[in-house]
Scaffold this active site. Structure first.
Site, PDB file in Angstrom:
ATOM      1  N   LYS A   3      -7.821   1.691  -3.022  1.00 28.28           N
ATOM      2  CA  LYS A   3      -7.483   1.248  -1.663  1.00 28.28           C
ATOM      3  C   LYS A   3      -7.625   2.404  -0.653  1.00 28.28           C
ATOM      4  CE  LYS A   3      -5.155  -0.955   1.647  1.00 28.28           C
ATOM      5  NZ  LYS A   3      -5.563  -2.138   2.341  1.00 28.28           N
ATOM      6  N   LYS A  27      -1.323   5.369   8.522  1.00 31.28           N
ATOM      7  CA  LYS A  27      -0.540   5.430   7.272  1.00 31.28           C
ATOM      8  C   LYS A  27      -1.479   5.639   6.069  1.00 31.28           C
ATOM      9  CE  LYS A  27       1.791   2.427   4.017  1.00 31.28           C
ATOM     10  NZ  LYS A  27       2.140   1.056   3.644  1.00 31.28           N
ATOM     11  N   THR A  85       0.868  -1.178   0.000  1.00 31.73           N
ATOM     12  CA  THR A  85       0.000   0.000   0.000  1.00 31.73           C
ATOM     13  C   THR A  85       0.904   1.227   0.000  1.00 31.73           C
ATOM     14  OG1 THR A  85      -1.649  -1.159   1.322  1.00 31.73           O
ATOM     15  CG2 THR A  85      -1.817   1.240   1.248  1.00 31.73           C
TER      16      THR A  85
HETATM   17  P1  NAD Z   1       5.985  -5.870   7.221  1.00 25.03           P
HETATM   18  O1  NAD Z   1       6.758  -4.716   7.766  1.00 25.03           O
HETATM   19  O2  NAD Z   1       5.638  -7.009   8.091  1.00 25.03           O
HETATM   20  O3  NAD Z   1       6.778  -6.475   5.936  1.00 25.03           O
HETATM   21  C1  NAD Z   1       7.556  -5.712   5.046  1.00 25.03           C
HETATM   22  C2  NAD Z   1       8.761  -6.553   4.670  1.00 25.03           C
HETATM   23  O4  NAD Z   1       9.530  -5.846   3.699  1.00 25.03           O
HETATM   24  C3  NAD Z   1       9.690  -6.835   5.858  1.00 25.03           C
HETATM   25  O5  NAD Z   1       9.938  -8.225   5.976  1.00 25.03           O
HETATM   26  C4  NAD Z   1      10.955  -6.057   5.518  1.00 25.03           C
HETATM   27  O6  NAD Z   1      12.149  -6.653   6.007  1.00 25.03           O
HETATM   28  C5  NAD Z   1      10.911  -6.083   3.997  1.00 25.03           C
HETATM   29  N1  NAD Z   1      11.732  -5.055   3.366  1.00 25.03           N
HETATM   30  C6  NAD Z   1      11.882  -3.757   3.727  1.00 25.03           C
HETATM   31  N2  NAD Z   1      12.735  -3.125   2.880  1.00 25.03           N
HETATM   32  C7  NAD Z   1      13.125  -4.056   1.980  1.00 25.03           C
HETATM   33  C8  NAD Z   1      13.993  -4.031   0.859  1.00 25.03           C
HETATM   34  N3  NAD Z   1      14.650  -2.917   0.501  1.00 25.03           N
HETATM   35  N4  NAD Z   1      14.175  -5.178   0.149  1.00 25.03           N
HETATM   36  C9  NAD Z   1      13.526  -6.322   0.509  1.00 25.03           C
HETATM   37  N5  NAD Z   1      12.705  -6.411   1.561  1.00 25.03           N
HETATM   38  C10 NAD Z   1      12.499  -5.291   2.289  1.00 25.03           C
HETATM   39  O7  NAD Z   1       4.672  -5.229   6.572  1.00 25.03           O
HETATM   40  P2  NAD Z   1       3.301  -6.001   6.162  1.00 25.03           P
HETATM   41  O8  NAD Z   1       2.341  -5.960   7.294  1.00 25.03           O
HETATM   42  O9  NAD Z   1       3.672  -7.304   5.526  1.00 25.03           O
HETATM   43  O10 NAD Z   1       2.742  -4.988   5.064  1.00 25.03           O
HETATM   44  C11 NAD Z   1       3.294  -4.919   3.765  1.00 25.03           C
HETATM   45  C12 NAD Z   1       2.459  -3.939   2.947  1.00 25.03           C
HETATM   46  O11 NAD Z   1       1.110  -4.407   2.919  1.00 25.03           O
HETATM   47  C13 NAD Z   1       2.421  -2.526   3.535  1.00 25.03           C
HETATM   48  O12 NAD Z   1       2.474  -1.624   2.463  1.00 25.03           O
HETATM   49  C14 NAD Z   1       1.087  -2.480   4.269  1.00 25.03           C
HETATM   50  O13 NAD Z   1       0.546  -1.180   4.354  1.00 25.03           O
HETATM   51  C15 NAD Z   1       0.234  -3.373   3.377  1.00 25.03           C
HETATM   52  N6  NAD Z   1      -0.904  -4.021   4.066  1.00 25.03           N
HETATM   53  C16 NAD Z   1      -0.756  -4.579   5.291  1.00 25.03           C
HETATM   54  C17 NAD Z   1      -1.850  -5.182   5.904  1.00 25.03           C
HETATM   55  C18 NAD Z   1      -1.730  -5.834   7.262  1.00 25.03           C
HETATM   56  O14 NAD Z   1      -2.770  -6.150   7.861  1.00 25.03           O
HETATM   57  N7  NAD Z   1      -0.522  -6.069   7.755  1.00 25.03           N
HETATM   58  C19 NAD Z   1      -3.102  -5.218   5.247  1.00 25.03           C
HETATM   59  C20 NAD Z   1      -3.207  -4.667   3.966  1.00 25.03           C
HETATM   60  C21 NAD Z   1      -2.102  -4.069   3.378  1.00 25.03           C
END
Ligand code: NAD
Length: 295
Positions: free
Chosen positions: A168, A243, A93
């Protein structure tokens, strides 16, 4: 079976990648956190040394990353390394402008980009029932659909590049507003001496019904099980809602559209987080609203 690069194996990315692996696809995984790579290895994925290495043979590239600047940084690395014609699906997102920039970068290199943010949370990611809101060309959407179908229950092609992110943030802005409204109604009902059950039974079957009341009621003990029944453990964390409200306000400003309720919702979530809401589900804002001063 396809070769899929998966970059960003966090709370959402890991279960999404696991579902693709279980469906028989070859996954080349990359994350900057070594523990995530260990788990990916145990789940039968191949581990790459870098994002560029992960994408070099992939037909499909999926990114699931925290924010727009990180997505663009990763695109800087993967776009030159990817095979021409590869479908690049960013499921993070992020802000609409960064999504459009990512489309431009990928299109210029002969790739097929999509922005495909999701709704459904970690539960939906594990169950493979996410909703994907997708922006990009019909060609890219049609190629990606069988892959997205494994991770999702519903796919909506919303329009050109950036349209998925637009959909979204519009949805989540409304969700925040409706959740605050639901919390205010239940807080007022309590002050007026109504039981939560009576308030729920009326609102959930009257014109006030909405997802925030009927499915995700912010009051414990009424309606289907929700984070309210688990001491407001997320669920959908208040930080993530803030966010998304930041992204919708950014888009409102850039497009010149007034969104006074969205702006107020963002202010309220900011205050909630500053005053004890960190680490709580977004529906936990009811506790803050109950103690907020009336002035
Ligand atoms: P998270 O922080 O758990 O996962 C993000 C991952 O990206 C981490 O494992 C991190 O190490 C990795 N990362 C960061 N920089 C990186 C790079 N340069 N190269 C490779 N990997 C890298 O976050 P999440 O909860 O999995 O959310 C991910 C996305 O999904 C976000 O944009 C969030 O807004 C969206 N989202 C989350 C939810 C939820 O309920 N968690 C729901 C809908 C959407």
């Amino acid at each position: 079976m396809s070769r899929i690069a998966f970059i960003g194996l966090g709370n959402m990315g890991m279960p999404m990648a696991v579902n693709l692996r279980k469906a028989g696809h070859e996954i080349d995984a990359f994350d900057t956190v070594p523990a995530a790579l260990e788990t990916a290895k145990m789940e039968g994925m191949a581990i790459a040394e870098s994002a560029a290495e992960a994408v070099s043979d992939a037909e499909f590239i999926i990114t699931m990353l925290p924010n727009g600047p990180i997505v663009l940084k990763v695109f800087d690395e993967i776009v030159p390394a990817a095979r021409k014609g590869a479908v690049v699906i960013d499921c993070s997102t992020i802000d609409v402008d960064s999504a459009k920039k990512a489309h431009e970068m990928a299109n210029a290199a002969g790739l097929l980009p999509l922005d495909a943010p999701v709704s459904g949370g970690t539960g939906g990611a594990v169950a493979g029932t996410l909703t994907f809101m997708v922006g990009g060309s019909k060609e890219a959407f049609d190629k990606a659909a069988p892959i997205l179908d494994i991770m999702g229950g519903k796919l909506v092609h919303c329009g050109d590049g950036g349209a998925g992110q637009s959909a979204k943030i519009c949805n989540n802005m409304l969700l925040a507003i409706s959740m605050i409204g639901a919390c205010e109604s239940f807080a007022l009902a309590e002050k007026l001496g109504l039981s939560a059950q009576a308030a729920f039974d009326v609102i959930s079957t009257s014109s006030g019904f909405c997802w925030s009341v009927n499915t995700y009621c912010p009051v414990p003990g009424v309606g289907p099980k929700s984070p309210a029944d688990n001491d407001y453990k997320p669920g959908f964390a208040a930080e993530l809602m803030l966010k998304d409200l930041g992204l919708s306000q950014q888009a409102a400003e850039a497009s010149g559209q007034a969104t006074p309720m969205g702006a107020h919702a963002k202010d309220l979530y900011e205050t909630f987080l500053a005053e004890g809401g960190a680490g709580k589900d977004f529906s936990g804002i009811i506790e803050f609203l109950k103690t907020a001063s009336r002035s």
